[in-house]
Scaffold this active site. Structure first.
Site, short mmCIF file in Angstrom:
data_model
loop_
_atom_site.label_atom_id
_atom_site.label_comp_id
_atom_site.label_asym_id
_atom_site.label_seq_id
_atom_site.Cartn_x
_atom_site.Cartn_y
_atom_site.Cartn_z
CG HIS A 39 -1.31 8.97 3.52
ND1 HIS A 39 -1.44 7.61 3.73
CD2 HIS A 39 -0.91 9.48 4.71
CE1 HIS A 39 -1.12 7.32 4.99
NE2 HIS A 39 -0.80 8.45 5.60
CD GLU A 48 -4.97 7.41 10.01
OE1 GLU A 48 -4.44 8.49 10.34
OE2 GLU A 48 -4.62 6.32 10.47
CD GLU A 94 -1.68 3.94 8.17
OE1 GLU A 94 -1.37 4.38 9.31
OE2 GLU A 94 -1.92 4.68 7.19
CD GLU A 104 4.60 9.35 12.35
OE1 GLU A 104 4.70 8.50 11.45
OE2 GLU A 104 3.50 9.74 12.81
CG ASN A 128 -5.25 3.20 8.76
OD1 ASN A 128 -5.39 2.21 8.05
ND2 ASN A 128 -4.89 4.38 8.29
NE ARG A 141 -3.23 2.62 2.69
CZ ARG A 141 -3.26 3.37 3.79
NH1 ARG A 141 -2.77 2.90 4.94
NH2 ARG A 141 -3.78 4.56 3.75
CE1 TYR A 158 0.31 3.03 13.57
CE2 TYR A 158 -1.76 3.94 12.77
CZ TYR A 158 -0.48 3.49 12.53
OH TYR A 158 0.01 3.47 11.25
#
Ligand code: GBH
Length: 454
Positions: A123, A168, A357, A411, A295, A79, A297
């Site tokens: 993105h 997102e 993700e 990041e 996604n 991806r 986390y």
């Protein structure tokens, strides 16, 4: 590890994810325009280490080496995201063929290596000229997004195996336009809600554009965070429900035909401008989806806000769990609860899920022999994969899992200070070193399954 990793269904898609601005570099190559992230990163004080994505992992010039890393990993899918400003430098109008040439080379190299290309269209790198015309606060951005989707699908529609329209949209709303921690750096709190609507409208228009050019399935990738009330009071429970509505439901309910959750309906935003949500919009947004990208986390803990808080909740640290270098709690069961919760909440309206993700940051440093050991990442991924398996066993249709990320990369507001890769990158030399988690993940994805002998 304890018990052996359970086996996943035959045909399960194994992958890793990246995004354009975080890895490509080559910020001015081949007519690429500027995005809001170029502007933001070049604004002093915005990025933790003062870095930019001008070079990042230099993937634009090293994609062959990176496809070889993917092949060595044995994944069946990759991806990546397409940078809108490479395709349309001003956001709309004339296509720059050289920008699309890069993605065409990448896609063809992936296919030659037996890897399914999974392409995300947005993105977070909005062309700056569109931001100058209002960005996602402007309704026109939705139609420009569909024009861009059409241009990409016209070139790659016969080879991409899964489209992901947006990455997102809630995080782009909240960090980009609510708090201003991300580009474009607007701190509008709930006045930013039209940004959610225009992204979702753009998504719906893009779905139609993609289907006209490509038979590949279409998805969106949402960030989800199971919400835990900090205390047992009714006020904390109400705050948790409000945060759940905002973080998890705002960009999901309308996609699955339920309209906006009460309390966060952009219709209710007093803007003094023409209606944000217009007749027919919700039908466009509810265009059937083939896959929901999830996604994940970590979960979030919230408590009731004080009366003068601008929002009806307050985020607090979730304690009692190990933490990553980002200080995020490690809660593998949160992923199982999330997947099962989506099925409970949406029932048969829920499309098959792919975890697009999941991953973690740790301070990985090469040892004296140049090797990188990251046992914490292996433990994180091991726990989360077991959670995915548990959700499948509980009846949730999960058809794929992608690790964030293939490479240590740039990041966002944290610059180069947070490493999420299965592969270590020395940003001074661009040397790539597979970490022990790379070898571990390779062994998981290349294991024979009962229905699929080696
Ligand atoms: C993803 O966003 C992005 O898609 C990707 O580009 C990025 O590199 C990756 O994750 C890693 O960050 O409780 O206050 O600490 C993740 C969105 C939003 C998830 C912030 C964690 C922390 C909120 N993230 N959230 S807090």
């Amino acid at each position: 590890m304890t018990a052996p990793m359970p086996t996943f269904p035959a045909g399960f898609r194994w992958g890793v994810s990246t995004s354009a601005y975080q890895i490509e570099g080559a910020a001015t190559a081949d007519g690429r325009g500027r995005s809001i992230w170029d502007t933001f990163a070049h604004t002093p004080g915005r990025i933790a280490d003062g870095s930019t994505g001008d070079v990042a992992c230099d993937h634009y010039h090293r994609h062959r080496e990176d496809v070889a890393l993917l092949a060595g990993l044995g994944v069946s899918a990759y991806r990546f995201s397409v940078a809108w400003p490479r395709v349309l430098p001003t956001g709309s109008g004339a296509v720059v063929p050289a920008g699309l040439d890069f993605y065409e080379r990448l896609v063809d190299d992936l296919l030659a290596a037996g890897i399914d290309p999974v392409a995300t269209l947005f993105h977070w790198d909005l062309p700056q000229p569109l931001q100058d015309r209002g960005g996602w606060l402007a309704r026109d951005t939705a139609s420009h997004f569909a024009e861009y989707a059409d241009a990409v699908a016209a070139r790659l529609g016969d080879r991409v195996k899964l489209w992901i329209t947006l990455n997102e949209p809630f995080i782009h709303l909240s960090l980009g336009h609510g708090t201003g921690a991300h580009a474009p750096g607007q701190a509008l709190l709930l006045d930013a809600l039209p940004v959610a609507h225009h992204q979702l409208l753009g998504h719906g228009l893009a779905v139609a554009a993609l289907r006209a050019r490509s038979t590949a399935p279409v998805a969106i990738a949402n960030n989800y965070s199971p919400v835990v009330p900090a205390g047992r009071t009714d006020a904390d429970r109400a705050a948790a429900a409000a945060y759940h509505a905002l973080h998890n439901r705002l960009c999901t309910d309308p996609l699955l035909g339920r309209g906006y959750p009460p309390g966060f309906d952009p219709t209710e935003v007093p803007t003094g401008t023409p209606a944000v949500v217009r007749d027919g919009d919700l039908d466009v947004i509810a265009a059937p989806l083939d896959v929901l990208g999830v996604n994940y986390y970590h979960p979030s803990a919230v408590r009731a806000g004080t009366p003068d808080d601008p929002l009806p909740f307050e985020l607090v640290p979730l304690t009692g769990h190990p933490r990553t270098a980002f200080d995020w709690p490690v809660v593998p069961d949160g992923l199982r609860d999330l997947l099962v919760g989506l099925r409970t909440e949406y029932g048969d309206a829920l499309p098959p899920i792919q975890v697009t993700e999941n991953g973690c940051a740790y301070d990985d440093v090469p040892d004296t022999r140049g090797r990188v050991h990251d046992p914490e990442r292996i433990a994180y991924l091991d726990g989360h994969l077991r959670a995915v398996h548990a959700a499948i066993a509980a009846g949730v249709e999960v058809t794929g899992y992608f690790v964030w990320s293939l490479l240590d990369n740039w990041e966002w507001a944290e610059g180069f200070t947070k490493r999420f890769g299965l592969t270590h990158v020395d940003f001074a030399t661009q040397r790539r070193t597979p970490k022990s988690s790379y070898t571990w993940f390779r062994d998981v994805v290349t294991r024979p399954t009962p229905d699929q002998p080696a």
